[in-house]
Enzyme design. Structure first.
Site, PDB file in Angstrom:
ATOM      1  N   THR A   1     -31.415 -14.930   0.486  1.00  0.00           N
ATOM      2  CA  THR A   1     -30.309 -14.323  -0.254  1.00  0.00           C
ATOM      3  C   THR A   1     -29.469 -15.428  -0.882  1.00  0.00           C
ATOM      4  O   THR A   1     -29.164 -16.427  -0.227  1.00  0.00           O
ATOM      5  CB  THR A   1     -29.419 -13.459   0.655  1.00  0.00           C
ATOM      6  OG1 THR A   1     -30.206 -12.398   1.199  1.00  0.00           O
ATOM      7  CG2 THR A   1     -28.253 -12.859  -0.116  1.00  0.00           C
TER       8      THR A   1
ATOM      9  N   PHE B   1     -25.924 -16.513  -2.486  1.00  0.00           N
ATOM     10  CA  PHE B   1     -24.501 -16.188  -2.462  1.00  0.00           C
ATOM     11  C   PHE B   1     -23.771 -17.063  -3.477  1.00  0.00           C
ATOM     12  O   PHE B   1     -24.178 -18.204  -3.726  1.00  0.00           O
ATOM     13  CB  PHE B   1     -23.903 -16.442  -1.075  1.00  0.00           C
ATOM     14  CG  PHE B   1     -24.472 -15.579   0.024  1.00  0.00           C
ATOM     15  CD1 PHE B   1     -23.756 -14.498   0.519  1.00  0.00           C
ATOM     16  CD2 PHE B   1     -25.717 -15.856   0.578  1.00  0.00           C
ATOM     17  CE1 PHE B   1     -24.261 -13.705   1.535  1.00  0.00           C
ATOM     18  CE2 PHE B   1     -26.238 -15.065   1.596  1.00  0.00           C
ATOM     19  CZ  PHE B   1     -25.511 -13.991   2.064  1.00  0.00           C
TER      20      PHE B   1
END
Length: 433
Positions: free
Chosen positions: A304, A306
């Protein structure tokens, strides 16, 4: 974030910000009423009255960056001194007050020290209150977002927020200094909510963090897998573990909740012995659960990305890889997209992300045609990430050309890329969702 507008007395409006009074609060769960009225449907047109205006502004910025890197004296009449560079970002002090890497330091033998490796923290604007950074994230302790906040700011104070909107507002209201929020996952794709919020709020992207995601199946101590009738977690976590759950022989109902660590907290708080949660090993430690199965994601290459958000931008540099994020729209819809992309292709600038979102102020465009009747087309905002710093002339020229084809353009941030080497983890990392 700020819409680039025609130059005024403040030439580098993109890098300047007024600083309101600091607000201190106890670091607990933040509950802020979401201000949906903040969204504006009116956008300024372009970011310079002419192409020359914008190039002149960027040239001034580039000259200040070069001056800073060369260590010009503070009293330089050409405006390249350290104090002058500091003032570009709204600071009165010297460059050293901006958390930038000091230049020309000596060791005990009066020999020049080797240059210090840059980190994301070096390039981020410092908190006004002078203490440790307060970093907002969405979720509860044990979330992957908390782990990302810890990776971005190892010495920061993590502040959990119950919604993405709350994390944005926490920074805007000076309750937090930064926000670290997910924007895309390698398996699940983009987090569209945060793309919409980037446009709605006036924060700047100052960095990025890539975090490997390693899911675990958690339950109360003593619970066996065959006792389970339900598994709860974030919708993406459930989707990322679907095949593995089947291979484990679990005939259980899947139920979606707001976040992974919140699922673990819910199981523990309600003493649910027939329910398991998909979350991180840290969530198991925090809420007293056992790990029934480790590494249950279907694809080990699960990462992921960010972004780190602040009230003020950072000064773009050229001494490490930078990425720039923009958003734009045009009155004629998608017909100019290839022209915008060619502005980057002709300058050998690599694009790392293209995302389209509905134009909220005008989602549908009606076109009248005498021979064909009336047609309706969807209107979009386009988000683009490209590998170049706003201190580079090629990036400045590319955006000057993009401006000619767009009715709205905003630079969301020019920030250092996360170059951390990554390989699939063999154990659950600290953090959850």
């Amino acid at each position: 974030m700020q819409t680039l507008s025609p130059p005024s007395s403040n030439t580098l409006n993109y890098l300047n910000r007024a600083r309101p009074t600091v607000i201190r609060v106890t670091p607990t769960r933040i509950i802020i009423k979401c201000g949906y009225g903040l969204e504006s449907a009116s956008f300024s047109h372009g970011f310079g009255s002419t192409r020359t205006d914008w190039q002149s502004s960027c040239a001034i910025l580039a000259s200040k960056v070069v001056s800073q890197q060369e260590g010009s004296p503070a009293g330089d009449n050409n405006g390249g001194g350290a104090d002058h560079v500091g003032a570009v970002n709204g600071h009165k002090g010297a460059v050293t007050d901006l958390n930038l890497v000091p230049i020309g330091k000596l060791d005990g033998n009066n020999k020049p020290l080797p240059p210090k490796p840059l980190t994301i923290s070096d390039l981020s604007p410092a908190p006004m209150h002078g203490s440790q950074l307060r970093v907002a994230y969405q979720g509860v302790p044990g979330a992957y977002s908390e782990a990302a906040a810890g990776k971005a700011y190892p010495n920061g104070e993590a502040i959990p927020c119950d919604q993405f909107e709350v994390a944005f507002q926490a920074v805007e209201l000076w309750i937090a200094d930064r926000a670290v929020l997910p924007v895309e996952n390698s398996l699940g794709g983009s987090i569209h909510r945060n793309y919409d919020l980037l446009l709605r709020h006036r924060l700047h992207i100052v960095g990025e963090v890539q975090l490997p995601v390693h899911h675990c199946l958690l339950a109360l101590p003593g619970v066996r897998k065959e006792y389970l009738t339900r598994v709860i977690s974030h919708p993406q976590a459930l989707a990322q573990c679907e095949h593995t759950l089947t291979k484990l022989g679990l005939s259980v109902a899947r139920e979606a909740v707001d976040d992974t660590a919140g699922a673990a907290e819910f199981v523990a708080a309600n003493n649910l012995r027939d329910t398991a949660a998909i979350a991180s090993a840290r969530a198991a430690e925090l809420y007293g659960l056992q790990v029934l199965a480790d590494g249950i994601q279907d694809d080990p290459s699960n990462v992921t990305r960010f972004v780190m958000l602040a009230r003020e931008p950072i000064i773009p540099r050229t001494d490490r890889p930078f990425k720039t994020s923009i958003v734009f729209a045009h009155d004629k819809g998608t017909s100019v997209l290839f022209k915008v992309l060619s502005a980057f292709a002709f300058r050998n600038i690599s694009l790392t992300k293209i995302e389209s979102r509905p134009h909220r102020s005008r989602p549908i465009r009606v076109v009248d045609d005498e021979s064909e009747g009336t047609a309706k087309h969807f209107e979009y905002m386009f988000y683009i990430d490209f590998e170049a710093s706003m201190a580079e002339v090629r990036a400045q020229n590319a955006l000057a050309e993009v401006q000619e084809f767009t009715s709205f353009l905003r630079v969301l941030g020019s920030y250092p890329m996360d170059m951390t080497p990554w390989s699939p983890s063999s154990s659950c990392p600290r953090g959850g969702d």
